[in-house]
Every structure is written in C-alpha cells, then in structure tokens.
Design a protein around this motif. Structure first.
Motif, PDB file in Angstrom:
ATOM      1  N   ILE A  53     -35.353  42.117 -17.849  1.00 54.65           N
ATOM      2  CA  ILE A  53     -36.674  42.419 -17.298  1.00 54.65           C
ATOM      3  C   ILE A  53     -37.197  41.210 -16.524  1.00 54.65           C
ATOM      4  O   ILE A  53     -37.098  40.065 -16.982  1.00 54.65           O
ATOM      5  CB  ILE A  53     -37.657  42.776 -18.427  1.00 54.65           C
ATOM      6  N   ALA A  54     -37.744  41.456 -15.343  1.00 56.70           N
ATOM      7  CA  ALA A  54     -38.266  40.373 -14.506  1.00 56.70           C
ATOM      8  C   ALA A  54     -39.395  39.633 -15.209  1.00 56.70           C
ATOM      9  O   ALA A  54     -40.266  40.242 -15.845  1.00 56.70           O
ATOM     10  CB  ALA A  54     -38.756  40.925 -13.175  1.00 56.70           C
ATOM     11  N   GLN A  55     -39.377  38.317 -15.070  1.00 56.72           N
ATOM     12  CA  GLN A  55     -40.434  37.465 -15.615  1.00 56.72           C
ATOM     13  C   GLN A  55     -41.443  37.135 -14.515  1.00 56.72           C
ATOM     14  O   GLN A  55     -41.147  37.270 -13.320  1.00 56.72           O
ATOM     15  CB  GLN A  55     -39.826  36.182 -16.180  1.00 56.72           C
ATOM     16  N   GLU A  87     -40.654  35.819 -10.785  1.00 58.76           N
ATOM     17  CA  GLU A  87     -39.216  35.967 -10.595  1.00 58.76           C
ATOM     18  C   GLU A  87     -38.901  37.174  -9.713  1.00 58.76           C
ATOM     19  O   GLU A  87     -39.491  38.248  -9.869  1.00 58.76           O
ATOM     20  CB  GLU A  87     -38.534  36.131 -11.949  1.00 58.76           C
ATOM     21  N   THR A  88     -37.979  37.005  -8.783  1.00 58.92           N
ATOM     22  CA  THR A  88     -37.442  38.112  -7.989  1.00 58.92           C
ATOM     23  C   THR A  88     -36.005  38.349  -8.436  1.00 58.92           C
ATOM     24  O   THR A  88     -35.208  37.408  -8.475  1.00 58.92           O
ATOM     25  CB  THR A  88     -37.467  37.784  -6.491  1.00 58.92           C
ATOM     26  N   ILE A  89     -35.699  39.592  -8.792  1.00 60.00           N
ATOM     27  CA  ILE A  89     -34.372  39.884  -9.324  1.00 60.00           C
ATOM     28  C   ILE A  89     -33.750  41.056  -8.557  1.00 60.00           C
ATOM     29  O   ILE A  89     -34.469  41.906  -8.025  1.00 60.00           O
ATOM     30  CB  ILE A  89     -34.426  40.231 -10.832  1.00 60.00           C
ATOM     31  N   PRO A  90     -32.440  41.139  -8.518  1.00 62.33           N
ATOM     32  CA  PRO A  90     -31.786  42.267  -7.860  1.00 62.33           C
ATOM     33  C   PRO A  90     -31.692  43.474  -8.786  1.00 62.33           C
ATOM     34  O   PRO A  90     -31.626  43.337 -10.010  1.00 62.33           O
ATOM     35  CB  PRO A  90     -30.387  41.723  -7.540  1.00 62.33           C
ATOM     36  N   SER A  91     -31.696  44.642  -8.203  1.00 59.91           N
ATOM     37  CA  SER A  91     -31.460  45.871  -8.959  1.00 59.91           C
ATOM     38  C   SER A  91     -29.969  46.186  -8.965  1.00 59.91           C
ATOM     39  O   SER A  91     -29.278  45.996  -7.961  1.00 59.91           O
ATOM     40  CB  SER A  91     -32.238  47.030  -8.328  1.00 59.91           C
ATOM     41  N   ARG A  98     -46.694  58.330 -10.694  1.00 58.31           N
ATOM     42  CA  ARG A  98     -45.433  57.620 -10.450  1.00 58.31           C
ATOM     43  C   ARG A  98     -45.290  56.497 -11.475  1.00 58.31           C
ATOM     44  O   ARG A  98     -46.254  55.802 -11.795  1.00 58.31           O
ATOM     45  CB  ARG A  98     -45.441  57.033  -9.043  1.00 58.31           C
ATOM     46  N   ALA A  99     -44.065  56.343 -11.988  1.00 66.01           N
ATOM     47  CA  ALA A  99     -43.747  55.238 -12.888  1.00 66.01           C
ATOM     48  C   ALA A  99     -42.610  54.422 -12.289  1.00 66.01           C
ATOM     49  O   ALA A  99     -41.590  54.987 -11.885  1.00 66.01           O
ATOM     50  CB  ALA A  99     -43.353  55.766 -14.264  1.00 66.01           C
ATOM     51  N   ILE A 100     -42.800  53.125 -12.221  1.00 70.56           N
ATOM     52  CA  ILE A 100     -41.756  52.195 -11.783  1.00 70.56           C
ATOM     53  C   ILE A 100     -41.207  51.538 -13.046  1.00 70.56           C
ATOM     54  O   ILE A 100     -41.942  50.823 -13.748  1.00 70.56           O
ATOM     55  CB  ILE A 100     -42.294  51.135 -10.808  1.00 70.56           C
ATOM     56  N   ILE A 101     -39.951  51.786 -13.336  1.00 72.31           N
ATOM     57  CA  ILE A 101     -39.378  51.385 -14.621  1.00 72.31           C
ATOM     58  C   ILE A 101     -38.230  50.405 -14.395  1.00 72.31           C
ATOM     59  O   ILE A 101     -37.298  50.680 -13.641  1.00 72.31           O
ATOM     60  CB  ILE A 101     -38.860  52.616 -15.390  1.00 72.31           C
ATOM     61  N   GLN A 102     -38.308  49.260 -15.053  1.00 73.13           N
ATOM     62  CA  GLN A 102     -37.172  48.344 -15.138  1.00 73.13           C
ATOM     63  C   GLN A 102     -36.414  48.653 -16.429  1.00 73.13           C
ATOM     64  O   GLN A 102     -37.015  48.662 -17.510  1.00 73.13           O
ATOM     65  CB  GLN A 102     -37.633  46.888 -15.184  1.00 73.13           C
ATOM     66  N   LEU A 103     -35.135  48.906 -16.338  1.00 77.42           N
ATOM     67  CA  LEU A 103     -34.304  49.192 -17.506  1.00 77.42           C
ATOM     68  C   LEU A 103     -33.244  48.112 -17.629  1.00 77.42           C
ATOM     69  O   LEU A 103     -32.357  47.991 -16.776  1.00 77.42           O
ATOM     70  CB  LEU A 103     -33.649  50.564 -17.368  1.00 77.42           C
ATOM     71  N   ALA A 104     -33.347  47.314 -18.673  1.00 79.70           N
ATOM     72  CA  ALA A 104     -32.437  46.188 -18.854  1.00 79.70           C
ATOM     73  C   ALA A 104     -31.079  46.657 -19.353  1.00 79.70           C
ATOM     74  O   ALA A 104     -30.989  47.560 -20.195  1.00 79.70           O
ATOM     75  CB  ALA A 104     -33.028  45.171 -19.823  1.00 79.70           C
ATOM     76  N   THR A 105     -30.027  46.034 -18.839  1.00 77.46           N
ATOM     77  CA  THR A 105     -28.665  46.375 -19.250  1.00 77.46           C
ATOM     78  C   THR A 105     -28.059  45.268 -20.117  1.00 77.46           C
ATOM     79  O   THR A 105     -26.841  45.165 -20.245  1.00 77.46           O
ATOM     80  CB  THR A 105     -27.768  46.595 -18.020  1.00 77.46           C
ATOM     81  N   ASP A 106     -28.921  44.449 -20.742  1.00 79.57           N
ATOM     82  CA  ASP A 106     -28.449  43.301 -21.511  1.00 79.57           C
ATOM     83  C   ASP A 106     -28.080  43.637 -22.948  1.00 79.57           C
ATOM     84  O   ASP A 106     -27.905  42.756 -23.780  1.00 79.57           O
ATOM     85  CB  ASP A 106     -29.487  42.177 -21.502  1.00 79.57           C
ATOM     86  N   GLY A 107     -28.001  44.926 -23.278  1.00 78.85           N
ATOM     87  CA  GLY A 107     -27.565  45.324 -24.607  1.00 78.85           C
ATOM     88  C   GLY A 107     -28.604  46.080 -25.400  1.00 78.85           C
ATOM     89  O   GLY A 107     -28.290  47.024 -26.118  1.00 78.85           O
TER      90      GLY A 107
END
Length: 333
Positions: free
Chosen positions: A24-26, A29-33, A96-105
């Motif tokens: 999840i972005a802090q 921070e700019t992160i790639p999808s 509308r919902a903008i959702i970040q879904l982490a793939t870190d486990g």
C-alpha cells in the motif's frame, strides 16, 4: 405458514477500480500498479448479494445509481436481488471506489470512496415505507447520505435493525443513535473507533472483550454486537449472555476486500431465512441466542471463503458451498 422475512438493504453501489500493488502506498510515495481491474461493489450492493446467496429473492436493495452503474444493477438482479427499489439518476455518476490491493502476502487493501449517486439518497423519497413491515430486517451501512435519518425510519418500520457502521469515524457515534440498533456488526478497528468516541475514559479500545461490555452499557437499546476478528473468526456478544467466538476457515487469502460485506450479508440472510426476530428477545430466549450464534458461524465461513477470490461481489460464495466447507472442517477436527 408465516410470511417470509425480507431484508431491505439500504446502501451503496460502487464501481470498484482495483489496482494491484506490491504494498500500500505511503504518504508522499508514488508506486507502480501491477495491474488494474474493474469490479461491481459498494458495501450495500455486496451485502445485498450476500443476503441473496442465503435467502434468494428476499433481499431488496434501496439506493441510487447513475446510468453508468446499470450493469451492476443487472448483475445484482441476476444474483436474485430485488432491484425494484433501486433508482437510476439521469444525471449523477455511480459511486466509485479506488482500491489498492497489496500482493505482499496478506492481501490487505486501502480504499478511497467517491459517493456520487450514493450521496443522493433521500429518506423522504427513497425509504420504502409502503413495503417494509415489522417482520422484516433493515440493514444499513454508512456509505449513503442521510444515514442517521434512515436509521430512525428503519427502527420505526422494521422488526430488526442491523447496522454495519462502515466507513466508521469518531463522528459516527455522534451522528447515529446506536440505541436504535438491534444488531451491531463491526470489525476490530471500527469497534475501537466507536468505543473511543462513546467512552472517553476507556483505557484500551482495541480489546474487544473489555470494550463490548462498556458499549452495551453506553447504548442500552443494543441487543447484539458481532465483532469480526479476521483469521480468528468473530466474537458474538448479546446483552445478558456470555461472549462466544466462532471460528473462521483456514484459507490462503487472495483479496480481503469483500470479506466483511460477505460476513454481514450471510449473518443477516441466515437470520431472515430462519425468521429470527432479535429485538428484546436474545437475552431471555435461548432459541434466539442459539440462532444468532449459528448465523454467525455460517457468516464466518462465508467471509473466509470470500477472501479466496478476486473482487468484492464476485468473490461472494454460495450457501451450499459454505455449508460443505463448514461440514468438512468440522469432520476434520
């Protein structure tokens, strides 16, 4: 035979934009999808579908969408939700919902909401006074406009009121009268927020076993509180009863976005299907108390299974599959 109990779900419908990210972005921070997908969602819509998985054709959704959300209404109808009370606004956009879904486990998520049409729900226009009866259940969340007024109307017309105060802020306690709620369903974070706002001298709002007795004391109208505990299951507490913890299923999570809504919908759908009237009865009627615990057990299993698929609405399991998994889990013990 008594008429069936209907569930009137007064809640949101959203288009979910899901972005898979490593973490999840802090702030700053700019992160790639890693990928993007669009899913049907909204706490109200998800809970309506979950109710209908248990109690088909007896989940009635009350809400507002834009024309861009008609496809979600069609999906809900296909899932046996009654959408006759759903209003399509000709000018508004669907929520509308903008959702970040982490793939870190852990498959954790972070969500930004734009209310849009969900902010146009008007109690004077949209509350189904001529449809809802005292044998029915009203289920509300906190994603549509005029929630406190809708809660008051629900208490006046429905036999049982279930409130899932999500999103939950310190203002929720000041705005919503929890004495009007029969069954409160929260996660641990929401319970902590409610308790900290309602009970200023509470030492540790994060310990549900210590917090819930104080919540019941603060809101004497409340009959049942259910706290979802993630992998640990759910705690079920009723006025005058000892707490009970029901287990979750052992799973490998993929996406936790719809777990809470699935839990709520299965809990309420099971109560409705079995025609369980909670108000003023759970403290003295052992049959009602046993039925609430049984419904929570089914809900915990369903919520676990919802984490095994992607998307909120699309991951909601069917009742037969939940019952099979619960039976297999019981047999393996």
């Amino acid at each position: 035979m008594a008429a069936a109990t209907n569930v009137f779900v007064i809640g949101s419908i959203n288009i979910d934009d899901v972005f898979r990210v490593r973490a999840i972005a802090q702030p700053g921070e700019t992160i790639p999808s890693l990928g993007r997908a669009i899913f049907p969602g909204g706490k109200g819509a998800n809970q309506s579908v979950a109710v209908a998985r248990v109690h088909p054709h007896h989940a009635l959704h009350v809400g507002v969408i834009g024309r861009d959300g008609q496809w979600i209404a069609d999906l809900m109808a296909t899932a046996n939700v009654d959408t006759s009370l759903l209003v399509v606004h000709p000018e508004a956009h669907t929520g509308r919902a903008i959702i970040q879904l982490a793939t870190d486990g852990a498959a954790e998520n972070a969500i930004i909401l734009d209310a849009a049409a969900n902010g146009l729900v008007d109690p004077a226009v949209h509350f189904p006074r001529d449809r809802i009866t005292n044998r029915d259940i009203a289920l509300l969340q906190n994603e549509v406009s005029h929630g406190p007024a809708l809660l008051r109307l629900a208490r006046e017309h429905a036999g049982t009121v279930v409130f899932n105060p999500a999103p939950c802020t310190p203002d929720t306690v000041r705005e919503f009268d929890l004495n009007l709620v029969d069954v409160l369903v929260v996660n641990e974070g929401e319970l902590a927020t409610l308790a900290a706002a309602a009970i200023p001298d509470l030492a540790d709002a994060h310990a549900w076993s210590a917090t819930l007795p104080r919540v019941f004391a603060a809101f004497p109208g409340l009959s049942v509180a259910v706290v979802t505990l993630g992998a640990a299951g759910a705690a079920v507490v009723a006025r005058g009863r000892d707490p009970v913890v029901v287990p979750s299923l052992k799973i490998s999570p993929v996406d936790t976005t719809g777990a809470g809504d699935t839990f709520v919908g299965f809990l309420v759908g099971t109560l409705a299907r079995n025609q369980v009237a909670v108000r003023d009865r759970v403290a003295t009627d052992d049959t009602v108390w046993a039925a609430v615990q049984a419904a929570a057990k089914v809900a915990a299993g369903a919520g676990s299974m919802a984490c095994e698929g992607a998307g909120a609405m699309s991951s909601i399991p069917h009742l037969a599959d939940v019952e099979a998994r619960l039976a297999a889990a019981a047999a393996s013990q």
